[in-house]
Design a protein around this motif. Sequence first.
Motif, PDB file in Angstrom:
ATOM      1  N   ARG A 103     105.194  33.727  67.177  1.00  0.00           N
ATOM      2  CA  ARG A 103     105.757  32.365  68.062  1.00  0.00           C
ATOM      3  C   ARG A 103     107.313  32.043  66.961  1.00  0.00           C
ATOM      4  O   ARG A 103     108.654  32.127  68.022  1.00  0.00           O
ATOM      5  CB  ARG A 103     105.698  30.953  67.629  1.00  0.00           C
ATOM      6  CG  ARG A 103     104.062  30.584  68.434  1.00  0.00           C
ATOM      7  CD  ARG A 103     103.782  29.010  68.111  1.00  0.00           C
ATOM      8  NE  ARG A 103     103.671  28.888  66.895  1.00  0.00           N
ATOM      9  CZ  ARG A 103     102.862  28.715  67.028  1.00  0.00           C
ATOM     10  NH1 ARG A 103     101.736  29.367  67.182  1.00  0.00           N
ATOM     11  NH2 ARG A 103     102.291  27.972  64.943  1.00  0.00           N
ATOM     12  N   ALA A 104     107.928  32.878  66.045  1.00  0.00           N
ATOM     13  CA  ALA A 104     108.851  32.528  65.007  1.00  0.00           C
ATOM     14  C   ALA A 104     109.627  33.688  65.657  1.00  0.00           C
ATOM     15  O   ALA A 104     110.925  33.702  65.406  1.00  0.00           O
ATOM     16  CB  ALA A 104     108.536  32.590  63.888  1.00  0.00           C
ATOM     17  N   ASN A 105     109.105  34.735  65.891  1.00  0.00           N
ATOM     18  CA  ASN A 105     109.654  35.763  65.897  1.00  0.00           C
ATOM     19  C   ASN A 105     109.012  36.875  68.069  1.00  0.00           C
ATOM     20  O   ASN A 105     108.378  37.639  68.476  1.00  0.00           O
ATOM     21  CB  ASN A 105     109.400  37.221  65.577  1.00  0.00           C
ATOM     22  CG  ASN A 105     109.874  36.508  63.946  1.00  0.00           C
ATOM     23  OD1 ASN A 105     111.381  36.507  63.222  1.00  0.00           O
ATOM     24  ND2 ASN A 105     108.399  36.498  63.013  1.00  0.00           N
ATOM     25  N   PRO A 106     109.921  35.962  69.305  1.00  0.00           N
ATOM     26  CA  PRO A 106     108.652  36.516  70.003  1.00  0.00           C
ATOM     27  C   PRO A 106     108.878  38.038  70.828  1.00  0.00           C
ATOM     28  O   PRO A 106     108.742  38.200  71.233  1.00  0.00           O
ATOM     29  CB  PRO A 106     109.465  35.703  71.052  1.00  0.00           C
ATOM     30  CG  PRO A 106     110.836  34.695  70.452  1.00  0.00           C
ATOM     31  CD  PRO A 106     109.943  35.234  68.646  1.00  0.00           C
ATOM     32  N   ASP A 107     109.907  38.448  70.748  1.00  0.00           N
ATOM     33  CA  ASP A 107     110.842  39.250  70.835  1.00  0.00           C
ATOM     34  C   ASP A 107     109.986  40.893  70.031  1.00  0.00           C
ATOM     35  O   ASP A 107     110.760  42.073  70.146  1.00  0.00           O
ATOM     36  CB  ASP A 107     111.510  39.736  71.420  1.00  0.00           C
ATOM     37  CG  ASP A 107     112.608  38.933  72.268  1.00  0.00           C
ATOM     38  OD1 ASP A 107     111.196  38.835  72.967  1.00  0.00           O
ATOM     39  OD2 ASP A 107     113.350  37.904  72.316  1.00  0.00           O
ATOM     40  N   HIS A 108     109.535  40.527  68.887  1.00  0.00           N
ATOM     41  CA  HIS A 108     109.055  41.260  67.979  1.00  0.00           C
ATOM     42  C   HIS A 108     107.627  42.082  68.240  1.00  0.00           C
ATOM     43  O   HIS A 108     106.444  41.604  68.493  1.00  0.00           O
ATOM     44  CB  HIS A 108     109.417  41.140  66.239  1.00  0.00           C
ATOM     45  CG  HIS A 108     111.039  40.732  65.789  1.00  0.00           C
ATOM     46  ND1 HIS A 108     111.296  40.651  64.609  1.00  0.00           N
ATOM     47  CD2 HIS A 108     111.800  40.811  66.695  1.00  0.00           C
ATOM     48  CE1 HIS A 108     112.574  40.144  64.821  1.00  0.00           C
ATOM     49  NE2 HIS A 108     113.094  40.286  65.645  1.00  0.00           N
ATOM     50  N   HIS A 109     107.676  43.263  67.753  1.00  0.00           N
ATOM     51  CA  HIS A 109     106.319  43.560  67.430  1.00  0.00           C
ATOM     52  C   HIS A 109     105.468  43.113  66.295  1.00  0.00           C
ATOM     53  O   HIS A 109     106.682  42.496  65.158  1.00  0.00           O
ATOM     54  CB  HIS A 109     106.054  45.313  67.178  1.00  0.00           C
ATOM     55  CG  HIS A 109     106.793  46.128  68.080  1.00  0.00           C
ATOM     56  ND1 HIS A 109     106.285  45.850  70.152  1.00  0.00           N
ATOM     57  CD2 HIS A 109     107.384  47.314  68.596  1.00  0.00           C
ATOM     58  CE1 HIS A 109     106.657  46.231  70.314  1.00  0.00           C
ATOM     59  NE2 HIS A 109     107.665  46.979  69.537  1.00  0.00           N
TER      60      HIS A 109
END
Length: 118
Positions: free
Chosen positions: A87-93
């Motif tokens: 949720r904090a890094n939605p575009d990350h793996h």
Amino acid sequence: MSDVMDYHSRLSDPASRKFETFSYLPPMSAEEIRKQVAYIVSRGWNPAIEHTEPQYMMDSYWYMWKLPMFGETDIDRILAEAEACHRANPDHHVRLIGYDNFKQSQGASMVIYRGKTV
């Protein structure tokens, strides 16, 4: 010699890149991820969560999400931390790691959330 499938993976095509053991399989369901967490806990390994931008997934450095969860055995708590990272890094793996204290290495490592490819 048997036929071996070629995985079309190219630097020029970020969506085709493979990483970690399970990336060659279809994405895991929530239940399959839960089973992997249960396996890590059953082995006595310490779970940890890491994340990185998709364009840097092949680098050796991933960001650590908080500290490893030393001695954590609550599967729901581990999954909640992985979800919080996502949720904090939605575009990350986002990957789940199980650290083996005795071998002093990773006993398991798998991407459980895939970020958007460029």
